[in-house]
Write a protein that holds these residues in place. Structure first.
Motif, PDB file in Angstrom:
ATOM      1  N   LYS A 176      68.477  82.554  56.293  1.00  0.00           N
ATOM      2  CA  LYS A 176      67.717  81.535  57.031  1.00  0.00           C
ATOM      3  C   LYS A 176      68.663  80.439  57.544  1.00  0.00           C
ATOM      4  O   LYS A 176      69.625  80.064  56.870  1.00  0.00           O
ATOM      5  N   THR A 177      68.343  79.945  58.732  1.00  0.00           N
ATOM      6  CA  THR A 177      69.143  78.868  59.313  1.00  0.00           C
ATOM      7  C   THR A 177      68.345  77.565  59.297  1.00  0.00           C
ATOM      8  O   THR A 177      67.229  77.512  59.817  1.00  0.00           O
ATOM      9  N   ILE A 178      68.938  76.554  58.686  1.00  0.00           N
ATOM     10  CA  ILE A 178      68.243  75.270  58.535  1.00  0.00           C
ATOM     11  C   ILE A 178      68.958  74.194  59.356  1.00  0.00           C
ATOM     12  O   ILE A 178      70.177  74.004  59.226  1.00  0.00           O
ATOM     13  N   TYR A 234      71.893  79.485  52.416  1.00  0.00           N
ATOM     14  CA  TYR A 234      71.367  79.158  53.751  1.00  0.00           C
ATOM     15  C   TYR A 234      72.523  78.937  54.726  1.00  0.00           C
ATOM     16  O   TYR A 234      73.619  78.533  54.346  1.00  0.00           O
ATOM     17  N   ASP A 293      65.138  78.294  61.446  1.00  0.00           N
ATOM     18  CA  ASP A 293      63.947  78.691  60.668  1.00  0.00           C
ATOM     19  C   ASP A 293      63.259  77.504  60.025  1.00  0.00           C
ATOM     20  O   ASP A 293      62.112  77.587  59.608  1.00  0.00           O
ATOM     21  N   GLY A 313      57.784  76.327  62.036  1.00  0.00           N
ATOM     22  CA  GLY A 313      58.653  76.606  60.880  1.00  0.00           C
ATOM     23  C   GLY A 313      58.392  75.610  59.782  1.00  0.00           C
ATOM     24  O   GLY A 313      57.406  74.865  59.800  1.00  0.00           O
ATOM     25  N   TYR A 372      59.155  78.866  51.695  1.00  0.00           N
ATOM     26  CA  TYR A 372      59.385  80.257  52.108  1.00  0.00           C
ATOM     27  C   TYR A 372      58.668  81.223  51.171  1.00  0.00           C
ATOM     28  O   TYR A 372      58.184  82.265  51.592  1.00  0.00           O
ATOM     29  N   ASN A 426      54.704  80.515  51.676  1.00  0.00           N
ATOM     30  CA  ASN A 426      54.332  80.871  53.046  1.00  0.00           C
ATOM     31  C   ASN A 426      52.884  80.495  53.341  1.00  0.00           C
ATOM     32  O   ASN A 426      52.031  81.349  53.534  1.00  0.00           O
TER      33      ASN A 426
END
Ligand code: NAD
Ligand code: WQD
Length: 339
Positions: free
Chosen positions: A2-4, A26, A76, A118, A252, A255
């Protein structure tokens, strides 16, 4: 992976959070306009993680610039730190505070939504509680009337996020209410870099110990507390950084788009100003000259956190003993002063 996106990621808490996110697997992208930071901590974060962290020197109030970052990276989730944070300055320059803190958050939310939504973590503050009637403060403790524009921006942004997730089911949010973040990274490669005369207690202590300030004034010795000085909940910045990782992991895993949860982030242990100063001196074997002074306008007598909710639902708890935190704060001050 995941990209934060970390807005305000060159700053004090953002840089520590970047390190913890990388450690947790991450990918991070940092945005900061360097209005209250230089690249010292960001470089520290790169050294600690052994990674080059994508960094964009842009203002979060500029939608076009933010869009370019979202186009370049598959974002994300977002951790939104970018804000002005000096209470006194916010009283002198309220419009600047409302404009920056509200516009940057609204713009980040807009751009996140336009890119499919997101998870988002918002940096709030124990300041929203004011002086609670019952202590420790739980997340259900009513928010107080904000006593300054900075605190008001935190209350308004909390409301913005709460309303936004209700209306936009692609969003999921967590609001973290930080108590008093202190300390530095154990490597002494990142820490607090206040500009000018520090408002906060620990940088004032470390600067006095370093000889940059003559004497620490202890604001208020007539409070209704065991030693007469004010009580706070001092949370290690590395523990605080980990709370962001836990918040993202919670979102995550759960969800549950459309939800917005609130968590206190503190130790649950009150310490008085005098106790903190004495601990600093003892652990670092150094003297700090101090004198008792009148109460500081706008200060509350006592506030500390009930952290049960974060302990249970984020599976997070504060771990670093305050003595260790104060040793790290001093190591960082010595490093930046070349002592
Ligand atoms: P900081 O000033 O070190 O970090 C904030 C960063 O945001 C700075 O690097 C600044 O240059 C950047 N920034 C500000 N406005 C921006 C904008 N419009 N666009 C891009 N970048 C921008 O502060 P910090 O202590 O790391 O605080 C981070 C967040 O946590 C803030 O939102 C603050 O209000 C909140 N908070 C801090 C504390 C505390 O005591 N440090 C306590 C509670 C909440
Ligand atoms: C702690 C105690 C002071 C300096 C502020 C913001 C809050 C949050 C955290 C961002 C108080 C005393 C301080 C000094 C002192 N920030 N003190 N001499 O006021 O609890 O919270 O920072 O969200 O919104 O209000 O923290 O570190 O300024 O003060 O005696 O030189 O230390 O009076 O009792 P505070 P602080």
């Amino acid at each position: 992976m995941k990209t934060i996106l970390i807005t305000g990621g060159a700053g004090y808490i953002g840089s520590h959070t970047a390190v913890e996110l990388v450690a947790a697997g991450y990918q991070v992208v940092v945005v900061d306009n360097l209005s209250n930071a230089d690249t010292t901590c960001l470089k520290g974060a790169e050294k600690i993680t052994g990674r080059s962290l994508p960094f964009y020197e842009i203002d979060c109030c500029c939608k076009e610039d933010l869009q370019t970052v979202f186009k370049k990276h598959p974002i994300d989730g977002v951790i939104h730190f970018a804000a002005f944070k000096a209470v006194g300055e916010s009283v002198e320059k309220p419009l600047m505070y409302y404009k920056n803190n509200l516009t940057s958050f609204l713009t980040v939310l807009e751009v996140l939504l336009e890119n499919g939504g997101g998870n988002i973590v918002f940096s709030s503050s124990a300041t929203v509680y004011g002086q609670p009637d019952i202590l420790p403060a739980t997340e259900d403790t009513p928010r107080g009337v904000a006593t300054n524009p900075y605190g008001n921006t935190k209350q308004i942004c909390e409301d913005i996020l709460t309303d936004a997730v209700k209306a936009h089911p692609t969003l999921q949010g967590i609001i973290l209410r930080y108590f008093n973040p202190i300390g530095a990274h154990p490597s002494a490669l990142m820490g607090e870099l206040p500009r000018g005369v520090p408002n906060n207690l620990v940088p004032f202590i470390t600067q006095t110990a370093a000889g940059v300030r003559d004497v620490l004034q202890i604001f208020g010795s007539d409070y209704n507390t065991p030693d007469g000085t004010a009580l706070r909940d001092y949370i290690d910045v590395n523990d605080l950084a980990r709370a962001h990782v836990s918040a993202l992991q919670k979102m995550y895993t759960k969800n549950d788009p459309g939800s917005c949860e609130i968590y206190n982030v503190g130790t649950g242990q009150p310490l008085s100003v005098l106790e903190l100063v004495q601990k600093f001196c003892a652990v670092n074997n150094i003297k700090v000259k101090y004198k008792m002074a009148g109460r500081r306008q706008g200060d509350v007598e006592a506030v500390w956190a009930n952290t049960s909710l974060a302990n249970k639902h984020l599976q997070w708890k504060a771990e670093v003993p305050v003595e260790e935190t104060l040793a790290r704060a001093w190591a960082w001050e010595k490093k930046i002063r070349d002592l």
